[in-house]
Write a protein that holds these residues in place. Structure first.
Motif, PDB file in Angstrom:
ATOM      1  N   PHE A 149      -0.586  -8.724  -3.268  1.00 37.69           N
ATOM      2  CA  PHE A 149      -2.004  -8.621  -3.571  1.00 37.69           C
ATOM      3  C   PHE A 149      -2.188  -8.446  -5.074  1.00 37.69           C
ATOM      4  O   PHE A 149      -1.482  -7.665  -5.715  1.00 37.69           O
ATOM      5  CB  PHE A 149      -2.637  -7.418  -2.864  1.00 37.69           C
ATOM      6  CG  PHE A 149      -4.095  -7.232  -3.200  1.00 37.69           C
ATOM      7  CD1 PHE A 149      -5.061  -8.027  -2.616  1.00 37.69           C
ATOM      8  CD2 PHE A 149      -4.490  -6.269  -4.124  1.00 37.69           C
ATOM      9  CE1 PHE A 149      -6.405  -7.865  -2.937  1.00 37.69           C
ATOM     10  CE2 PHE A 149      -5.826  -6.096  -4.454  1.00 37.69           C
ATOM     11  CZ  PHE A 149      -6.791  -6.901  -3.853  1.00 37.69           C
ATOM     12  N   ARG A 150      -3.134  -9.196  -5.615  1.00 37.38           N
ATOM     13  CA  ARG A 150      -3.558  -9.013  -7.007  1.00 37.38           C
ATOM     14  C   ARG A 150      -5.080  -8.856  -7.000  1.00 37.38           C
ATOM     15  O   ARG A 150      -5.802  -9.759  -6.572  1.00 37.38           O
ATOM     16  CB  ARG A 150      -3.158 -10.187  -7.894  1.00 37.38           C
ATOM     17  CG  ARG A 150      -3.689 -10.050  -9.324  1.00 37.38           C
ATOM     18  CD  ARG A 150      -3.274 -11.225 -10.191  1.00 37.38           C
ATOM     19  NE  ARG A 150      -1.865 -11.160 -10.522  1.00 37.38           N
ATOM     20  CZ  ARG A 150      -1.112 -12.224 -10.852  1.00 37.38           C
ATOM     21  NH1 ARG A 150      -1.670 -13.424 -10.839  1.00 37.38           N
ATOM     22  NH2 ARG A 150       0.153 -12.080 -11.144  1.00 37.38           N
ATOM     23  N   GLY A 151      -5.546  -7.709  -7.460  1.00 40.94           N
ATOM     24  CA  GLY A 151      -6.963  -7.446  -7.454  1.00 40.94           C
ATOM     25  C   GLY A 151      -7.691  -8.096  -8.610  1.00 40.94           C
ATOM     26  O   GLY A 151      -7.097  -8.488  -9.610  1.00 40.94           O
ATOM     27  N   ALA A 152      -8.996  -8.216  -8.463  1.00 40.89           N
ATOM     28  CA  ALA A 152      -9.836  -8.728  -9.543  1.00 40.89           C
ATOM     29  C   ALA A 152      -9.640  -7.881 -10.789  1.00 40.89           C
ATOM     30  O   ALA A 152      -9.610  -6.650 -10.709  1.00 40.89           O
ATOM     31  CB  ALA A 152     -11.297  -8.702  -9.113  1.00 40.89           C
ATOM     32  N   THR A 153      -9.511  -8.524 -11.921  1.00 43.34           N
ATOM     33  CA  THR A 153      -9.278  -7.944 -13.262  1.00 43.34           C
ATOM     34  C   THR A 153      -7.866  -7.415 -13.447  1.00 43.34           C
ATOM     35  O   THR A 153      -7.496  -7.039 -14.558  1.00 43.34           O
ATOM     36  CB  THR A 153     -10.274  -6.812 -13.632  1.00 43.34           C
ATOM     37  OG1 THR A 153      -9.933  -5.602 -12.934  1.00 43.34           O
ATOM     38  CG2 THR A 153     -11.713  -7.211 -13.351  1.00 43.34           C
ATOM     39  N   ALA A 154      -7.075  -7.352 -12.380  1.00 44.94           N
ATOM     40  CA  ALA A 154      -5.696  -6.825 -12.439  1.00 44.94           C
ATOM     41  C   ALA A 154      -5.653  -5.375 -12.888  1.00 44.94           C
ATOM     42  O   ALA A 154      -4.639  -4.900 -13.373  1.00 44.94           O
ATOM     43  CB  ALA A 154      -4.807  -7.687 -13.324  1.00 44.94           C
ATOM     44  N   ARG A 155      -6.774  -4.678 -12.756  1.00 45.01           N
ATOM     45  CA  ARG A 155      -6.839  -3.238 -13.025  1.00 45.01           C
ATOM     46  C   ARG A 155      -7.054  -2.514 -11.701  1.00 45.01           C
ATOM     47  O   ARG A 155      -7.795  -2.986 -10.831  1.00 45.01           O
ATOM     48  CB  ARG A 155      -7.975  -2.910 -13.984  1.00 45.01           C
ATOM     49  CG  ARG A 155      -7.781  -3.457 -15.400  1.00 45.01           C
ATOM     50  CD  ARG A 155      -6.872  -2.561 -16.215  1.00 45.01           C
ATOM     51  NE  ARG A 155      -6.619  -3.107 -17.544  1.00 45.01           N
ATOM     52  CZ  ARG A 155      -7.401  -2.919 -18.603  1.00 45.01           C
ATOM     53  NH1 ARG A 155      -8.531  -2.234 -18.475  1.00 45.01           N
ATOM     54  NH2 ARG A 155      -7.073  -3.419 -19.768  1.00 45.01           N
ATOM     55  N   TYR A 156      -6.432  -1.348 -11.570  1.00 45.78           N
ATOM     56  CA  TYR A 156      -6.488  -0.592 -10.332  1.00 45.78           C
ATOM     57  C   TYR A 156      -6.609   0.893 -10.643  1.00 45.78           C
ATOM     58  O   TYR A 156      -6.048   1.371 -11.631  1.00 45.78           O
ATOM     59  CB  TYR A 156      -5.209  -0.787  -9.508  1.00 45.78           C
ATOM     60  CG  TYR A 156      -4.797  -2.217  -9.313  1.00 45.78           C
ATOM     61  CD1 TYR A 156      -5.065  -2.890  -8.130  1.00 45.78           C
ATOM     62  CD2 TYR A 156      -4.119  -2.913 -10.330  1.00 45.78           C
ATOM     63  CE1 TYR A 156      -4.680  -4.214  -7.950  1.00 45.78           C
ATOM     64  CE2 TYR A 156      -3.738  -4.227 -10.162  1.00 45.78           C
ATOM     65  CZ  TYR A 156      -4.019  -4.878  -8.974  1.00 45.78           C
ATOM     66  OH  TYR A 156      -3.646  -6.182  -8.816  1.00 45.78           O
ATOM     67  N   SER A 157      -7.296   1.628  -9.788  1.00 56.01           N
ATOM     68  CA  SER A 157      -7.162   3.079  -9.842  1.00 56.01           C
ATOM     69  C   SER A 157      -5.876   3.432  -9.093  1.00 56.01           C
ATOM     70  O   SER A 157      -5.422   2.691  -8.207  1.00 56.01           O
ATOM     71  CB  SER A 157      -8.374   3.771  -9.215  1.00 56.01           C
ATOM     72  OG  SER A 157      -8.622   3.301  -7.908  1.00 56.01           O
ATOM     73  N   THR A 158      -5.272   4.536  -9.463  1.00 61.00           N
ATOM     74  CA  THR A 158      -3.964   4.864  -8.890  1.00 61.00           C
ATOM     75  C   THR A 158      -4.038   5.097  -7.386  1.00 61.00           C
ATOM     76  O   THR A 158      -3.094   4.761  -6.657  1.00 61.00           O
ATOM     77  CB  THR A 158      -3.374   6.100  -9.586  1.00 61.00           C
ATOM     78  OG1 THR A 158      -4.328   7.169  -9.541  1.00 61.00           O
ATOM     79  CG2 THR A 158      -3.032   5.797 -11.036  1.00 61.00           C
ATOM     80  N   ASP A 159      -5.157   5.634  -6.898  1.00 58.48           N
ATOM     81  CA  ASP A 159      -5.275   5.825  -5.457  1.00 58.48           C
ATOM     82  C   ASP A 159      -5.383   4.488  -4.732  1.00 58.48           C
ATOM     83  O   ASP A 159      -4.890   4.336  -3.600  1.00 58.48           O
ATOM     84  CB  ASP A 159      -6.460   6.727  -5.114  1.00 58.48           C
ATOM     85  CG  ASP A 159      -7.804   6.189  -5.597  1.00 58.48           C
ATOM     86  OD1 ASP A 159      -7.821   5.289  -6.474  1.00 58.48           O
ATOM     87  OD2 ASP A 159      -8.849   6.679  -5.130  1.00 58.48           O
ATOM     88  N   ALA A 160      -5.976   3.491  -5.383  1.00 59.13           N
ATOM     89  CA  ALA A 160      -6.063   2.159  -4.783  1.00 59.13           C
ATOM     90  C   ALA A 160      -4.686   1.520  -4.670  1.00 59.13           C
ATOM     91  O   ALA A 160      -4.368   0.885  -3.652  1.00 59.13           O
ATOM     92  CB  ALA A 160      -7.004   1.275  -5.588  1.00 59.13           C
ATOM     93  N   VAL A 161      -3.858   1.668  -5.708  1.00 61.74           N
ATOM     94  CA  VAL A 161      -2.498   1.128  -5.645  1.00 61.74           C
ATOM     95  C   VAL A 161      -1.756   1.743  -4.467  1.00 61.74           C
ATOM     96  O   VAL A 161      -1.101   1.038  -3.685  1.00 61.74           O
ATOM     97  CB  VAL A 161      -1.746   1.398  -6.962  1.00 61.74           C
ATOM     98  CG1 VAL A 161      -0.266   1.021  -6.812  1.00 61.74           C
ATOM     99  CG2 VAL A 161      -2.367   0.617  -8.110  1.00 61.74           C
ATOM    100  N   ALA A 162      -1.850   3.039  -4.325  1.00 58.85           N
ATOM    101  CA  ALA A 162      -1.160   3.709  -3.222  1.00 58.85           C
ATOM    102  C   ALA A 162      -1.667   3.209  -1.867  1.00 58.85           C
ATOM    103  O   ALA A 162      -0.877   2.980  -0.941  1.00 58.85           O
ATOM    104  CB  ALA A 162      -1.352   5.222  -3.335  1.00 58.85           C
TER     105      ALA A 162
END
Length: 242
Positions: A149-162
């Protein structure tokens, strides 16, 4: 073989690489590199985002004509609008690995409202819906379930990555930003790709046929191809990252 850059580079360096402001505290922009099977192997992974919009046939036709493999991250929104392009990809499973870019191109961020002008998910339920919606659309279109998975903007909050990883997906970072959202001039994009290092994971866009960046993508890849570089999909060799 030139030494690899740090696998866990500082966020400030990643932001400079991407030509964007540093990620705010608590947000991450994951990095990903390949482990070449032999020392000195000139190998890169080409990855393309299809966020919304159309299909850049300059890139797609070039990849098919030269039998160059790539990993394509598609949103459900893009799939709905580009049936012919999806047919191009699914007709060549030997070349194209189709992975998840989300349902509606919503950044997987919960700790702020906007990233680069895009409304973020805001909570983990919306993050999971974004991931699962994109995955379901890919399974329906290809018969194969995605696992990156690659999210829009390639930026994530750390809880989202987990949360994404807990669902069994790998988060697809990168090490070379070729076109910064298809916003760069043709020659700049070509130079960036031509300067790739062994093991780089390249990110570019295949959904902006009206912008000059697409021609630069083709030129840069052609420079590598004629120099004897090898192109792989993310599943073809080991990839390591955060």
């Amino acid at each position: 073989m030139p030494p690899f850059r740090s696998r866990l580079a500082a966020l400030a360096f990643l932001a400079a690489l991407a030509g964007a402001p540093p990620a705010r505290a608590g947000d991450v922009e994951p990095r990903l590199v390949l482990v070449p099977p032999t020392a000195g192997d000139k190998v890169v992974a080409l990855t393309f985002d299809a966020c919304s919009g159309a299909f850049d046939k300059r890139i797609g036709d070039y990849l098919v004509a030269n039998a160059i493999p790539a990993t394509i991250f598609v949103t459900h929104r893009w799939i709905r609008r580009n049936a012919d392009a999806m047919a191009t990809f699914t007709a060549r499973p030997d070349l194209f690995q189709i992975e998840d870019h989300g349902e509606d191109h919503i950044p997987a961020v919960t700790d702020r409202s906007f990233v680069f002008g895009l409304k973020t998910a805001g909570d983990l339920d919306t993050v999971k819906a974004e991931v699962e919606g994109g995955a379901a659309a890919i399974l329906a279109a290809t018969g194969v379930a995605p696992h990156w998975f690659r999210g829009a903007t390639a930026r994530y909050s750390t809880d989202a990555v987990a949360a994404i990883e807990a669902e069994g997906y790998r988060v697809a970072g990168y090490s070379l930003n070729a076109d910064v959202g298809a916003s760069l001039p043709e020659k700049t994009v070509a130079r960036r790709i031509a300067a790739a290092r062994p093991g780089d994971v390249v990110i570019a866009h295949i959904n902006q046929p009206g912008r000059p960046a697409g021609a630069g993508v083709v030129d840069g890849i052609e420079t590598l191809r004629t120099a004897g570089w090898r192109f792989v999909r993310l599943d073809d060799v080991e990839a390591v990252g955060k």
